[in-house]
Write a protein that holds these residues in place. Structure first.
Motif, PDB file in Angstrom:
ATOM      1  N   PRO A 373       0.829  -1.230   0.000  1.00 41.83           N
ATOM      2  CA  PRO A 373       0.000   0.000   0.000  1.00 41.83           C
ATOM      3  C   PRO A 373       0.855   1.268   0.000  1.00 41.83           C
ATOM      4  N   ARG A 374       1.909   1.293   0.801  1.00 37.95           N
ATOM      5  CA  ARG A 374       2.787   2.461   0.834  1.00 37.95           C
ATOM      6  C   ARG A 374       3.478   2.641  -0.520  1.00 37.95           C
ATOM      7  N   MET A 375       3.951   1.535  -1.106  1.00 36.03           N
ATOM      8  CA  MET A 375       4.652   1.607  -2.381  1.00 36.03           C
ATOM      9  C   MET A 375       3.740   2.153  -3.485  1.00 36.03           C
ATOM     10  N   VAL A 376       2.493   1.659  -3.522  1.00 35.39           N
ATOM     11  CA  VAL A 376       1.530   2.112  -4.534  1.00 35.39           C
ATOM     12  C   VAL A 376       1.217   3.586  -4.336  1.00 35.39           C
ATOM     13  N   ILE A 414       3.955  -5.447  -9.639  1.00 36.89           N
ATOM     14  CA  ILE A 414       3.065  -4.347  -9.255  1.00 36.89           C
ATOM     15  C   ILE A 414       3.544  -3.035  -9.878  1.00 36.89           C
ATOM     16  N   ARG A 415       4.858  -2.814  -9.866  1.00 40.59           N
ATOM     17  CA  ARG A 415       5.396  -1.620 -10.519  1.00 40.59           C
ATOM     18  C   ARG A 415       5.028  -1.616 -12.005  1.00 40.59           C
ATOM     19  N   HIS A 420       2.966   0.585 -16.689  1.00 38.83           N
ATOM     20  CA  HIS A 420       2.541   0.257 -18.050  1.00 38.83           C
ATOM     21  C   HIS A 420       1.067  -0.119 -18.170  1.00 38.83           C
ATOM     22  N   GLY A 421       0.458  -0.534 -17.047  1.00 38.36           N
ATOM     23  CA  GLY A 421      -0.931  -0.998 -17.121  1.00 38.36           C
ATOM     24  C   GLY A 421      -1.942   0.122 -16.968  1.00 38.36           C
ATOM     25  N   SER A 508       9.482   0.934 -13.490  1.00 38.03           N
ATOM     26  CA  SER A 508       9.364  -0.504 -13.724  1.00 38.03           C
ATOM     27  C   SER A 508      10.678  -1.155 -14.092  1.00 38.03           C
ATOM     28  N   GLY A 509      11.782  -0.485 -13.762  1.00 37.57           N
ATOM     29  CA  GLY A 509      13.024  -1.225 -13.793  1.00 37.57           C
ATOM     30  C   GLY A 509      14.034  -0.835 -14.842  1.00 37.57           C
ATOM     31  N   ARG A 510      14.005   0.378 -15.376  1.00 34.77           N
ATOM     32  CA  ARG A 510      15.000   0.846 -16.337  1.00 34.77           C
ATOM     33  C   ARG A 510      15.135  -0.098 -17.518  1.00 34.77           C
TER      34      ARG A 510
END
Length: 681
Positions: A373-376, A414-415, A420-421, A508-510
């Motif tokens: 939740p914090r990350m989102v 999730i990232r 992208h989603g 989403s990861g370079r």
């Protein structure tokens, strides 16, 4: 107990408190008026500060202390939460987590958090977000350099004036080449305290002791000495450049008073907290006395156990279970009542023991899910998107060894969904969608596996775009592309280096593809799949094994061979006649409970040497399920239900179709365990 044991306890408990702080700050962000949440946050911060100070991690303790000052004002309704305060507190938590991780890695837990501390102190003073406050404050010495006084301090100085004492504003500047600034500040305070009383200093005494100031510090001071004498005494301290002593009158004092920002000296705050704590204890005692029948408060009674000890315990119990099954068989053959009764009692006791042993190793996936939740929240802000995270099945339990490894793949997926989603707000509104995107994170059991799904209601995956990139990168040829199903196309996303991003993204990861996710999950004995509908959204599904467990299973026969099918995947057993089997598009199907489901030949799949159902007029079947998909599996005969120990086949027997492991039966025979999830495509 040695220091390593204390350090281990500190790290575990610090992580627990930091997780609690994150969760409750998120709750408070949604309900900023709920002061009961603030109380919980304050207690966690206070406990973390005490633990850090006890262990000697001063930077941790200092930062937590500054957070505590802010929270103290909020819980006493003297400060209202806003976006700046929330962001600053979240940054503080990130810094604390980094410090704890440094300690985990053998570091000292030190970090430069001066910028965060400055923000927290500005919040307490009430001058954050107001750059003009400092610009206008340097106009006169009597302004106090922007330092405000609270009601308590103003009252003391006003009373001193009324009784004939002098109230001074003193700005002390140390020489530029001063080596020990803290020592010089201490010597100045020593001079002042011999001749009067210091009411307030800026920076605080604590910061002065730690040399957290440039060249100047300011004090408000009460004394009977004249200004000239005071100035002379201070400037006699070596390495003091100058002392500007200003006598304050009632009008100057009233200008400095700022009752709306109650920043009491640390000693006063501590006294207030002590009184409050004593009041709470007294109230609790009164409540206990008035309600003798009330239940006592729940006390957490837990111990932390090394995972290797649990592995050993599980292996020992596995052996015990095999012997128990063998004893049950022998008792059935000998038919002595006293032996049967003893074995039955042993079975009941070992059954209870079995449940406890299993639960010891199993950990709810909530321990991984609770970080998201914090990350989102943070990623949604940085991407300028509105996104809700909906978590379901957080109480689903998974083996501890898998829990420890699954976090990073989930973070990546999730990232990916967020970046992208889910579309930007304008794009969602144009597509007729609500402006707030939704990402579902769910977990559930199916057979001897746990499924974790990440589903978003974003733009979905464009099949043509994926194929175009795959052909361009040489992953597949143009001819192969034409024959691929949608599911096979989507799985191309997991090819090494594959990325559909137009540009490299930090989120989403370079540009790192999902191949990292796939390899990690494969190393855990699981696999990942993806399903998508263009314009509607995408679902990533991760299937993970219960790596070491004791399960209930149905034992079946295929000729001379024995197999086990997990009961959790079995809907029911049945007998079907050959004439009810239909052939639809080359697939054998039967009607079951109003639905048409496939029928599978286990003897064909496993290449059974001495059984084939082709000659049988009627067949025994096991109806299995995977999520909402069902299938009928033809078997030779049923042996019965049993508790079995799930064992890995090891590194030499890998990739065996439809088999998830093996077990040792009571008679010493080895039986392979069927994986129902692999049978249903």
């Amino acid at each position: 107990m040695d220091m390593n044991a204390y350090l281990s306890m500190f790290i575990d408990e610090s992580n627990d408190h930091l997780q609690s702080l994150n969760e409750n700050l998120l709750r408070l962000e949604n309900e900023p008026e709920d002061l009961s949440i603030v109380q919980v946050i304050f207690r966690s911060a206070h406990t973390l500060k005490g633990m850090s100070a006890t262990m000697g991690f001063e930077d941790l303790a200092s930062l937590t202390h500054e957070m505590e000052n802010v929270l103290d004002l909020v819980r006493n309704s003297k400060l209202k939460m806003d976006s700046f305060i929330f962001d600053t507190l979240f940054k503080s938590l990130d810094a604390l987590e980094a410090m704890v991780q440094d300690i985990v890695g053998g570091g000292t837990g030190k970090a430069d958090v001066s910028a965060i501390v400055q923000s927290l102190q500005a919040i307490v003073k009430g001058d954050y977000g107001k750059p003009e406050a400092q610009a206008t404050s340097g106009g006169s010495e009597a302004s106090g350099g922007g330092m405000a006084l609270d009601e308590f301090q103003t009252s003391i100085m006003q009373q001193s004036m009324d009784s004939g004492h002098n109230v001074y504003h003193i700005a002390v500047t140390v020489r530029e080449d001063c080596v020990l600034k803290a020592a010089r500040a201490y010597m100045v305070f020593d001079v002042l305290e011999r001749n009067g009383e210091v009411i307030k200093s800026d920076p605080s005494v604590e910061q002065l002791e730690q040399e957290k100031f440039d060249r100047e510090f300011v004090v408000f001071y009460i004394s009977q000495l004249p200004a000239d004498s005071l100035k002379q005494q201070i400037e006699t301290v070596s390495e003091i450049d100058m002392a500007a002593v200003t006598l304050l009158d009632a009008e100057s004092l009233s200008m400095l008073a700022k009752p709306s920002v109650p920043e009491a000296p640390p000693a006063v705050q501590d006294a207030e907290r002590t009184q409050e704590a004593e009041g709470q204890i007294a109230a609790a005692r009164a409540q206990t006395a008035s309600s003798a029948t009330a239940a006592p408060p729940a006390v957490s009674r837990t111990i932390r156990v090394d995972i290797e000890r649990l592995d050993t315990l599980m292996n020992l119990f596995s052996e015990l279970l095999i012997d128990r099954v063998r004893l049950e068989q022998l008792a059935g053959e000998i038919r002595r009542n006293d032996l049967i009764e003893t074995v039955e009692h042993m079975a009941r006791v070992s059954g209870d023991l079995q449940n406890i042993v299993l639960k010891l190793r199993m950990v709810p996936v909530d321990s991984v899910f609770n970080r998201f939740p914090r990350m989102v929240r943070d990623l949604a802000k940085s991407l300028d998107k509105k996104i809700d995270l909906v978590i379901a099945g957080a109480d689903t339990e998974l083996d501890r060894t898998v829990i420890d490894e699954i976090g990073d793949p989930l973070v990546h997926l999730i990232r990916n969904s967020l970046d992208h989603g889910v579309e930007q707000v304008a794009d969602r509104l144009a597509a007729g969608k609500p402006e707030v995107g939704t990402v579902h994170l769910r977990a559930y059991h199916s057979g001897n596996h746990v499924f974790i799904e990440i589903e978003d209601d974003g733009k979905g995956i464009n099949r043509d775009t994926v194929l175009k990139i795959a052909i361009k990168n040489g992953v597949i040829s143009a001819d192969q592309a034409e024959s691929l199903s949608n599911e096979e196309v989507y799985m191309l996303l997991f090819a090494p280096g594959f990325s559909t991003a137009d540009k490299i993204s930090d989120i989403s990861g370079r540009g790192v593809g999902l191949d990292v996710v796939k390899s990690k999950i494969s190393s855990l004995g699981g696999h990942v799949s993806v399903n998508s509908t263009l314009g509607k959204g995408t679902t990533f599904s991760i299937q993970l094994p219960l790596t070491l467990s004791i399960i209930s299973a149905m034992l079946i026969k295929l000729g001379s061979e024995k197999y086990a099918i997990p009961l959790s995947s079995i809907v029911e057993t049945a007998i079907i006649k050959r004439d009810v089997i239909r052939n639809i598009h080359g697939n054998r199907m039967i009607e079951f409970r109003g639905a048409i489901i496939p029928i599978l030949s286990l003897s064909t799949i496993l290449q059974s040497p001495d059984f084939s159902e082709e000659q049988e007029e009627e067949s025994e079947v096991v109806i299995i399920r995977k999520g909402d998909k069902w299938a009928a599996v033809v078997v030779d005969d049923f042996i019965g239900q049993s508790e079995i120990v799930l064992k890995s086949l090891g590194g030499y027997l890998t990739g065996i179709e439809a088999v998830s492991g093996a077990t040792i039966l009571g008679d010493g025979q080895v039986a392979l365990i069927i994986d129902p999830n692999a049978l249903i495509k």
